[in-house]
Design a protein around this motif. Sequence first.
Motif, PDB file in Angstrom:
ATOM      1  N   ALA A   1       0.826  -1.207   0.000  1.00  0.00           N
ATOM      2  CA  ALA A   1       0.000   0.000   0.000  1.00  0.00           C
ATOM      3  C   ALA A   1       0.858   1.254   0.000  1.00  0.00           C
ATOM      4  CB  ALA A   1      -0.923  -0.004   1.220  1.00  0.00           C
ATOM      5  N   GLY A   2       1.933   1.251   0.790  1.00  0.00           N
ATOM      6  CA  GLY A   2       2.761   2.433   0.906  1.00  0.00           C
ATOM      7  C   GLY A   2       3.665   2.682  -0.280  1.00  0.00           C
ATOM      8  N   ALA A   3       4.283   1.624  -0.790  1.00  0.00           N
ATOM      9  CA  ALA A   3       5.271   1.784  -1.852  1.00  0.00           C
ATOM     10  C   ALA A   3       4.703   1.619  -3.250  1.00  0.00           C
ATOM     11  CB  ALA A   3       6.413   0.777  -1.647  1.00  0.00           C
ATOM     12  N   TRP A   4       3.601   0.894  -3.384  1.00  0.00           N
ATOM     13  CA  TRP A   4       3.095   0.552  -4.712  1.00  0.00           C
ATOM     14  C   TRP A   4       1.650   0.990  -4.947  1.00  0.00           C
ATOM     15  CZ3 TRP A   4       6.130  -1.439  -8.509  1.00  0.00           C
ATOM     16  CH2 TRP A   4       7.378  -1.939  -8.122  1.00  0.00           C
ATOM     17  N   ASP A   5       0.997   1.516  -3.947  1.00  0.00           N
ATOM     18  CA  ASP A   5      -0.413   1.899  -4.049  1.00  0.00           C
ATOM     19  C   ASP A   5      -1.269   0.692  -4.425  1.00  0.00           C
ATOM     20  OD1 ASP A   5      -2.490   3.723  -3.812  1.00  0.00           O
ATOM     21  OD2 ASP A   5      -2.418   4.309  -5.923  1.00  0.00           O
ATOM     22  N   VAL A   6      -0.884  -0.455  -3.933  1.00  0.00           N
ATOM     23  CA  VAL A   6      -1.643  -1.691  -4.133  1.00  0.00           C
ATOM     24  C   VAL A   6      -2.351  -2.001  -2.821  1.00  0.00           C
ATOM     25  CG1 VAL A   6      -1.491  -4.183  -4.541  1.00  0.00           C
ATOM     26  CG2 VAL A   6      -0.112  -2.608  -5.903  1.00  0.00           C
ATOM     27  N   HIS A   7      -3.669  -2.046  -2.863  1.00  0.00           N
ATOM     28  CA  HIS A   7      -4.446  -2.217  -1.640  1.00  0.00           C
ATOM     29  C   HIS A   7      -5.224  -3.528  -1.600  1.00  0.00           C
ATOM     30  CE1 HIS A   7      -3.587   1.977  -0.574  1.00  0.00           C
ATOM     31  NE2 HIS A   7      -3.762   2.231  -1.862  1.00  0.00           N
ATOM     32  N   GLY A   8      -5.077  -4.319  -2.628  1.00  0.00           N
ATOM     33  CA  GLY A   8      -5.747  -5.607  -2.649  1.00  0.00           C
ATOM     34  C   GLY A   8      -5.562  -6.277  -3.992  1.00  0.00           C
ATOM     35  N   PRO A   9      -6.088  -7.494  -4.151  1.00  0.00           N
ATOM     36  CA  PRO A   9      -5.942  -8.224  -5.416  1.00  0.00           C
ATOM     37  C   PRO A   9      -6.433  -7.448  -6.624  1.00  0.00           C
ATOM     38  CG  PRO A   9      -6.792  -9.661  -3.694  1.00  0.00           C
ATOM     39  CD  PRO A   9      -6.820  -8.277  -3.126  1.00  0.00           C
TER      40      PRO A   9
ATOM     41  N   ASP B   1       3.463 -12.851  -0.592  1.00  0.00           N
ATOM     42  CA  ASP B   1       3.435 -12.829   0.870  1.00  0.00           C
ATOM     43  C   ASP B   1       2.108 -12.276   1.394  1.00  0.00           C
ATOM     44  OD1 ASP B   1       5.952 -13.889   1.010  1.00  0.00           O
ATOM     45  OD2 ASP B   1       6.967 -12.032   1.579  1.00  0.00           O
ATOM     46  N   ALA B   2       1.565 -11.281   0.691  1.00  0.00           N
ATOM     47  CA  ALA B   2       0.301 -10.680   1.120  1.00  0.00           C
ATOM     48  C   ALA B   2      -0.900 -11.550   0.791  1.00  0.00           C
ATOM     49  CB  ALA B   2       0.128  -9.310   0.465  1.00  0.00           C
ATOM     50  N   GLY B   3      -0.704 -12.565  -0.051  1.00  0.00           N
ATOM     51  CA  GLY B   3      -1.804 -13.427  -0.455  1.00  0.00           C
ATOM     52  C   GLY B   3      -2.656 -12.838  -1.566  1.00  0.00           C
ATOM     53  N   PHE B   4      -2.124 -11.821  -2.253  1.00  0.00           N
ATOM     54  CA  PHE B   4      -2.878 -11.184  -3.332  1.00  0.00           C
ATOM     55  C   PHE B   4      -2.803 -11.972  -4.637  1.00  0.00           C
ATOM     56  CE2 PHE B   4      -2.370  -6.634  -1.416  1.00  0.00           C
ATOM     57  CZ  PHE B   4      -3.191  -7.006  -0.361  1.00  0.00           C
TER      58      PHE B   4
END
Length: 252
Positions: A63-71, A175-178
Amino acid sequence: MGFLSSLKSFFSSSFHTLEGARPLSDAEQRGLALGAVYAAEGSLPMNALTMEADQRTAAKLLAGAWDVHGPQDVENTYAFLLTEGHRGYYAVVGPAVEATFEQRLGRRESEAKADEVAAQAAARGLDGPRAREWYLGWLASAKVGGHGELVDPLPASIVAWDAARVVHVSRLLVDAGFVDEARAYAAIAQAVDLARPAYASWKDFGDAFCAGRAFWKASNMRDPLDSEIGKFTSATRSLLEQEDSPWLTVRW
């Protein structure tokens, strides 16, 4: 094994590996090798697609480095790295900065060159104002010695930087399971296909990765100098020299 042989083995095996990791296919080994600079610099497993982070930590980093918040954000991230990345801006900005030095352009002329860069970038479908700022940042970085750690002449392409980041972000995504490993390795295979035609060796790839990292940092005009680039150039050297390096066991 004698003392000297044991000592040599100790010092030639400084890369981290994950104990008990499943065996990798040849394609998976080649793919992970694209991200080996990150692994060497950050002591990440060379033999597994993980940062050894728990799900919550991995999700926070994404979320912090890539603006990825979920699958739902995964495919856009992969598409950005595989089809855009930073290589397009470098292709416009790099030659312009070189020309600025070769022609010994002054401040006013450099500003005009920045406008020219913006127009060229826009013609290629890139963000013109962003390219303009990147030119000024890359120029400022060069003027204060920010290119001193990089290969001379600079690489023609930094696709290595974009390709390596496919591996790096995939570690977090898994690792995040996305994503599962199958999806991650499919994206990494595309990164391999993207990078291999651009370089003749792992050395060329490593040099281009470091140039790409420094270029990425130069996008911040207020602080264009990459103070940590030495860690990554050192990592590339270790990958080219140490016996257990994937760059010595996996042919380019």
